[in-house]
Design a protein around this motif. Structure first.
Motif, PDB file in Angstrom:
ATOM      1  N   THR A  62      22.143  23.066  33.165  1.00 50.31           N
ATOM      2  CA  THR A  62      22.735  22.293  34.261  1.00 50.31           C
ATOM      3  C   THR A  62      22.063  20.930  34.371  1.00 50.31           C
ATOM      4  O   THR A  62      22.726  19.906  34.573  1.00 50.31           O
ATOM      5  CB  THR A  62      22.596  23.056  35.587  1.00 50.31           C
ATOM      6  N   GLY A  63      20.739  20.908  34.231  1.00 51.80           N
ATOM      7  CA  GLY A  63      20.008  19.640  34.289  1.00 51.80           C
ATOM      8  C   GLY A  63      20.393  18.712  33.152  1.00 51.80           C
ATOM      9  O   GLY A  63      20.526  17.492  33.348  1.00 51.80           O
ATOM     10  N   PHE A  64      20.593  19.275  31.963  1.00 52.16           N
ATOM     11  CA  PHE A  64      20.987  18.452  30.816  1.00 52.16           C
ATOM     12  C   PHE A  64      22.362  17.848  31.034  1.00 52.16           C
ATOM     13  O   PHE A  64      22.592  16.662  30.746  1.00 52.16           O
ATOM     14  CB  PHE A  64      20.973  19.303  29.544  1.00 52.16           C
ATOM     15  N   VAL A  65      23.305  18.668  31.556  1.00 44.64           N
ATOM     16  CA  VAL A  65      24.646  18.157  31.838  1.00 44.64           C
ATOM     17  C   VAL A  65      24.580  17.052  32.897  1.00 44.64           C
ATOM     18  O   VAL A  65      25.236  16.011  32.777  1.00 44.64           O
ATOM     19  CB  VAL A  65      25.570  19.297  32.294  1.00 44.64           C
ATOM     20  N   TRP A  66      23.767  17.280  33.964  1.00 44.89           N
ATOM     21  CA  TRP A  66      23.610  16.255  34.994  1.00 44.89           C
ATOM     22  C   TRP A  66      23.040  14.962  34.404  1.00 44.89           C
ATOM     23  O   TRP A  66      23.501  13.865  34.734  1.00 44.89           O
ATOM     24  CB  TRP A  66      22.684  16.769  36.090  1.00 44.89           C
ATOM     25  N   PHE A  67      22.054  15.088  33.528  1.00 46.11           N
ATOM     26  CA  PHE A  67      21.461  13.904  32.903  1.00 46.11           C
ATOM     27  C   PHE A  67      22.503  13.139  32.078  1.00 46.11           C
ATOM     28  O   PHE A  67      22.537  11.908  32.098  1.00 46.11           O
ATOM     29  CB  PHE A  67      20.290  14.324  32.016  1.00 46.11           C
ATOM     30  N   CYS A  68      23.348  13.905  31.361  1.00 49.96           N
ATOM     31  CA  CYS A  68      24.372  13.258  30.537  1.00 49.96           C
ATOM     32  C   CYS A  68      25.448  12.599  31.398  1.00 49.96           C
ATOM     33  O   CYS A  68      26.050  11.601  30.990  1.00 49.96           O
ATOM     34  CB  CYS A  68      25.012  14.287  29.597  1.00 49.96           C
ATOM     35  N   GLN A  69      25.709  13.173  32.579  1.00 48.13           N
ATOM     36  CA  GLN A  69      26.784  12.658  33.419  1.00 48.13           C
ATOM     37  C   GLN A  69      26.340  11.531  34.347  1.00 48.13           C
ATOM     38  O   GLN A  69      27.151  10.691  34.725  1.00 48.13           O
ATOM     39  CB  GLN A  69      27.377  13.799  34.249  1.00 48.13           C
ATOM     40  N   THR A  70      25.063  11.505  34.746  1.00 48.08           N
ATOM     41  CA  THR A  70      24.634  10.536  35.767  1.00 48.08           C
ATOM     42  C   THR A  70      23.609   9.527  35.233  1.00 48.08           C
ATOM     43  O   THR A  70      23.944   8.359  35.038  1.00 48.08           O
ATOM     44  CB  THR A  70      24.090  11.286  36.993  1.00 48.08           C
ATOM     45  N   PRO A  71      22.358   9.906  34.971  1.00 46.96           N
ATOM     46  CA  PRO A  71      21.389   8.884  34.544  1.00 46.96           C
ATOM     47  C   PRO A  71      21.720   8.245  33.198  1.00 46.96           C
ATOM     48  O   PRO A  71      21.527   7.051  33.021  1.00 46.96           O
ATOM     49  CB  PRO A  71      20.064   9.653  34.465  1.00 46.96           C
ATOM     50  N   LEU A  72      22.218   9.049  32.246  1.00 45.94           N
ATOM     51  CA  LEU A  72      22.454   8.516  30.903  1.00 45.94           C
ATOM     52  C   LEU A  72      23.516   7.416  30.899  1.00 45.94           C
ATOM     53  O   LEU A  72      23.292   6.345  30.312  1.00 45.94           O
ATOM     54  CB  LEU A  72      22.834   9.652  29.954  1.00 45.94           C
TER      55      LEU A  72
END
Length: 596
Positions: free
Chosen positions: A490-500
């Motif tokens: 979930t954290g990886f998906v969030w990172f790909c969707q928001t900070p990245l």
């Protein structure tokens, strides 16, 4: 005697399933299972079926010896009973997948080369995924997705290990693996399917989400095919003995604190497979025989338990202990069969689990691994407690509101055949001991084993009575390490969707700013350099020069900036070319100085 790879029978049978409909489907499935069982039992030891693929590169589709014949025989027998159990289900896709799954498992067992193993290994993964996705529960799709992701990882490790092994040895024959990178990759690849800790989470995650019929097939094949391959490739690896002990304890403790009945049995798979892993890791004749014997016995009593609990779910529509109870009077035959399966899993004398669990413990003691022996023996107490909890709260706890009726006859017939096998092996253990691939004397009914079993039963009874309130089912369950995997995902998906994306936008903004500044500079590099240098020098000038000089200097800069880039004709002068050349060489020598 014949030598047809039994996998072909089940794969061909799977392809013909769509052509057989209606009332003809159940007898057809039983017939395919019976033919496959007969073909397996009629294979002579040392029979082989070799296909020449390339010069000096042969695929061995059938290699029969004591270990493969034992594993293949119990796979085919339990698979036949599972087909009878599932015969009433009107799903072409389910039956096709089940037969392919059986074919894949038997293909792995009788394969004589690693590439054939991998081919059938992947058939098992795909077919078992269908059984999970056809569960029809809200979490079935997600559980199946997580299941296949982990098995893709395991399959990739296995294939990489096979390739490295072939490159290093020039051989793809199934056997002990040489040390090296391929060694670890193959161990991890097999370990995923064998439910090594912490790679085990797919078992309790996916098995409860399959159809009640599919979970019976799942309990028989995937982990046991991995155990078979582990015995072929890593016998005597001592680290496996301790991994097995960890699995035994870990699975038993987590089974003790679950609410869903099939999730309890899924953790029980992890625990019971641990006994097999420990036996293989011990590596002695009695250790390997114990692992093989427990493979046979666990397939039987675990399939029986999944059948019985599947019948409970079918009849009541409920799968949680908090919702069950009072079924002993409404489903007495199913209750009796489940009691036999639970007692066998707990190692009660007179049933098959007692024979092989004591054998693993004896192997550890004979190898002077006394701490391991104590852990294995002590874990039997936890197993008996969680099995007693499962049976009591499913069948005997008071629940006047529940309604149910006895399971259909085909399901009862399949349970009866499996229960009979558990009893026969438990009463006449010589029938199993005589066909084990590694000859070793063992007396399951020795006084020491009986006293040890009696102590476990007494201790479990005391613990269950005294801790009954703590063992009462609750809606909350003990979370496993898969919660860490899910949060990480979930954290990886969030990172790909928001900070990245934000980071990418920032890089684009900086890049565009640099391009704009360079474009501005190249319009008139001479004046641009003068402006940049002037604005850098101006703060220093304000400190050290008279105010009037600073004012004149600043006004000159402002005029230059307002006229920038000035007359384009100036940009084509010889001085401009000399300036650019000088600037280029300056940058060149700076870079040269920094890199040498």
């Amino acid at each position: 005697m014949i030598g047809i790879p039994p996998a072909f029978i089940f794969i061909i049978g799977a392809l013909l399933v769509p052509l057989v409909t209606g009332r003809a489907r159940p007898p057809y499935l039983a017939a395919v299972g019976l033919i496959g069982l007969a073909a397996t039992l009629l294979i002579s030891p040392q029979t082989s079926w070799v296909v020449g693929l390339l010069p000096e590169f042969d695929l061995v589709l059938l290699h029969a010896d004591g270990l493969s014949l034992l594993a293949g025989g119990v796979f085919a027998f339990a698979g036949l009973l599972a087909l009878i159990y599932a015969g009433r289900l009107p799903s072409t896709a389910h039956h096709t997948a089940a037969l392919l799954y059986m074919g894949g498992a038997l293909g792995v067992v009788f394969a004589g080369d690693f590439f054939t193993v991998f081919f059938f290994w992947e058939i098992m993964a795909i077919a078992s995924l269908v059984l999970i996705w056809f569960g029809g529960y809200p979490r079935s799709a997600d559980a199946g997705f997580r299941y296949i992701l982990l098995h893709i990882f395991g399959g990739s490790c296995l294939l990489g290990g096979i390739a490295i092994q072939y490159a290093a040895t020039g051989s793809i024959a199934v056997g002990p693996v040489d040390a090296g990178a391929g060694y670890m990759l193959m161990l991890i690849g097999i370990g995923v399917n064998a439910a090594f800790i912490p790679l085990h989470t797919w078992v309790p995650d996916a098995y409860p989400e399959a159809t009640i019929y599919g979970s019976v097939f799942l309990s028989i094949f995937t982990t046991k095919a991995a155990i078979y391959l582990l015995a072929r490739t890593f016998p005597g690896l001592e680290a496996l003995a301790y991994m097995g002990a960890l699995m035994v304890v870990y699975g038993a403790v987590f089974a003790l604190f679950q609410n869903d009945i099939r999730r309890i049995l899924s953790y029980s798979i992890v625990s019971q497979v641990g006994y097999m892993v420990a036996g293989i890791g011990i590596g002695t004749a009695i250790g390997l025989s114990a692992g093989a014997a427990h493979l046979v016995n666990d397939i039987l009593f675990k399939a029986l338990l999944f059948m019985g609990m599947g019948a409970v779910i079918l009849s009541t529509g409920k799968s949680n202990l908090t919702e069950l109870g009072g079924l002993a009077r409404k489903m007495p035959i199913t209750a009796a069969f489940c009691i036999i399966g639970a007692a066998a899993a707990a190692g009660i004398p007179g049933l098959n689990g007692f024979v092989s669990k004591g054998m693993v413990t004896e192997a550890a003691h004979a190898a002077h691994l006394d701490p391991l022996s104590l852990v294995l023996a002590g874990s039997s107490l936890i197993t008996l407690v969680y099995m007693a909890r499962l049976i009591y709260y499913t069948f005997f706890a008071r629940n006047d509101a529940i309604s149910a009726e006895e399971a259909p006859f085909p399901m009862l017939a399949a349970m009866g055949g499996t229960a009979a096998a558990c009893i026969i092996i438990g009463v006449f253990p010589g029938l199993l001991l005589a066909v084990l691939p590694f000859a070793e004397h063992y007396d399951p009914f020795s006084l020491g084993h009986l006293l040890e079993s009696g102590a476990v039963i007494l201790g479990a009874a005391v613990l269950f009575v005294l801790g009954r309130r703590a063992l009462a089912p609750r809606t909350w369950v003990l979370s496993d390490v898969d919660i860490l995997y899910r949060r990480a995902g979930t954290g990886f998906v969030w990172f790909c969707q928001t900070p990245l994306p934000g980071f990418a936008d920032a890089i684009g903004t900086v890049q565009q700013a640099i391009i704009d500044r360079l474009a501005w500079f190249t319009q008139n590099p001479v004046d641009a350099t003068k402006l940049i240098g002037g604005w850098i020098v101006l703060p220093v000038a304000k400190v050290f020069l008279p105010e009037e000089s600073v004012r004149d200097f600043e006004e000159d800069l402002m005029k230059t900036q307002e006229k920038y880039p000035g007359d384009p004709a100036r940009l084509r002068s010889t001085g401009y070319g000399i300036f650019l050349a000088s600037l280029f060489f300056l940058f060149y020598f700076v870079i040269f100085y920094l890199t040498v």
